[in-house]
Design an enzyme around this catalytic site. Structure first.
Site, PDB file in Angstrom:
ATOM      1  CD  GLN A 193      -1.074  -0.388   3.736  1.00 17.37           C
ATOM      2  OE1 GLN A 193      -1.247   0.486   4.578  1.00 17.37           O
ATOM      3  NE2 GLN A 193      -1.647  -1.591   3.804  1.00 17.37           N
ATOM      4  CG  HIS A 230      -0.486   5.686   3.915  1.00 18.33           C
ATOM      5  ND1 HIS A 230      -1.629   4.925   3.832  1.00 18.33           N
ATOM      6  CD2 HIS A 230       0.339   5.032   4.778  1.00 18.33           C
ATOM      7  CE1 HIS A 230      -1.514   3.875   4.627  1.00 18.33           C
ATOM      8  NE2 HIS A 230      -0.330   3.910   5.195  1.00 18.33           N
ATOM      9  CD  GLU A 233       1.672   4.249   8.184  1.00 14.16           C
ATOM     10  OE1 GLU A 233       0.486   4.462   8.451  1.00 14.16           O
ATOM     11  OE2 GLU A 233       2.070   3.212   7.628  1.00 14.16           O
ATOM     12  CG  HIS A 258       4.019   1.002   3.824  1.00 13.43           C
ATOM     13  ND1 HIS A 258       3.552   2.148   3.213  1.00 13.43           N
ATOM     14  CD2 HIS A 258       3.129   0.747   4.826  1.00 13.43           C
ATOM     15  CE1 HIS A 258       2.461   2.566   3.802  1.00 13.43           C
ATOM     16  NE2 HIS A 258       2.174   1.717   4.795  1.00 13.43           N
ATOM     17  NE  ARG A 286      -6.499  -3.313   0.618  1.00 14.29           N
ATOM     18  CZ  ARG A 286      -7.776  -2.962   0.690  1.00 14.29           C
ATOM     19  NH1 ARG A 286      -8.555  -3.058  -0.373  1.00 14.29           N
ATOM     20  NH2 ARG A 286      -8.264  -2.513   1.813  1.00 14.29           N
TER      21      ARG A 286
END
Length: 322
Positions: free
Chosen positions: A100, A102, A119, A177, A198
């Protein structure tokens, strides 16, 4: 104000496991694979409600609405208004986490109407064979990647790394990642966002169907030149303090994270803004204005701004703050 402890918001995932129960002392349903525990959240996907003290039953969003400066700190209000900027989770990845990516703030606010998702992962526990996908191999361009995705051929595409307990990884937006082998238990500090694109889900079937992919949006946001560095516990600088040691894991645009190993009595600095303690191991007490709050492995405490905290015990804490 006082240290707030929230009811855990448990999320079943196809890749979830049972380590929340066996390692973090959580009560989880026996017949479900729980993959996420949302510990501190103002996101509609899993709102936090207080379970201790006089504010018990109130949502964090309600408390912020009533006492925003006292709870968050003036600097947070100036920068974010009343929108809470962070989301703190535990993740139990017992099977492959989908590959995936972000989006960053600019893309996410424009397209998804919410924050981007920067994150960080702190590895609480990992099997000996734990391997992650972190970025793409050198030389993989957008054109090559798009062609590989269309063919479903992911050989020689991903940068694969081994990880162990105590590792720390900062995953910037745009970083491809996922997990590949083994199991891993993580404490995650992230921006207040639930946007994930995804790319590949290992052809898994959930309720007889493959999960949706988001290839076009993923191609929009992937940074093809980024590979995260892994911070190893044995390599990090240890700062000796009265009552313990500190490691500065990250100083970032969206959050800062420190790791504390406390043995005895430790007085934390007074932060102008809120902070979050994730209790990774051991047990002890938080002493605040003459009151004591028990803290043990698997707990999470939200500390409003300007509170003086004394920590006693033998305890490992991850401190997230802005």
């Amino acid at each position: 104000m006082y240290p707030l402890k929230f009811k855990k918001h448990l999320v079943e995932k196809v890749w979830g496991g049972k380590k929340f129960n066996t390692i973090l002392n959580m009560e989880i349903p026996e017949n479900k694979n729980i993959g996420e525990s949302w510990e501190v959240s103002c996101h509609e996907g899993g709102l936090s409600y207080v379970e201790n003290g006089e504010l018990s039953g109130k949502g964090l969003f309600e408390i912020i609405g009533e006492k925003k400066e006292e709870v968050l700190g003036e600097e947070i209000i100036k920068k974010f208004g009343e929108k809470f900027p962070l989301l703190i989770k535990y993740l139990d990845i017992n099977d492959k986490l989908s590959v995936q990516v972000h989006p960053n703030n600019e893309y996410a606010l424009r397209v998804e109407k919410e924050f981007g998702k920067s994150e960080s992962w702190y590895v609480i526990d990992a099997s000996e064979d734990a391997k992650l996908i972190m970025g793409l191999k050198d030389g993989v361009t957008k054109e090559i990647f798009k062609e590989k995705v269309e063919k479903g051929d992911f050989n020689d595409v991903f940068n694969i790394v081994s990880v162990k307990k105590g590792d720390f990884i900062n995953i910037e937006p745009g970083t491809v990642h996922g997990t590949l082998e083994g199991s891993i238990l993580i404490c995650e500090t992230q921006q207040n966002s639930d946007t994930t694109y995804r790319i590949y889900d290992f052809d898994r079937l959930v309720n007889g169907k493959k999960r949706d992919l988001h290839i076009e949006k993923a191609l929009d946001v992937i940074n093809f030149g980024i590979i995260p560095e892994i911070s190893k516990e044995e390599d990090r600088k240890k700062i000796e303090l009265l009552g313990g040691t500190k490691e500065e894991l990250i100083r970032g645009e969206y959050f800062n994270i420190d790791r504390f190993l406390i043995d005895g009595i430790f007085k934390d600095e007074i932060n102008r803004n809120f902070k979050v303690y994730s209790i990774l191991d051991g047990e002890g007490n938080l002493l605040v204005q003459g009151k004591s709050f028990s803290a043990k492995k698997g707990d999470t405490y939200f500390i409003p701004g300007k509170l003086e905290i004394i920590i006693e015990g033998k305890i490992e804490i991850l401190k997230s703050y802005i």
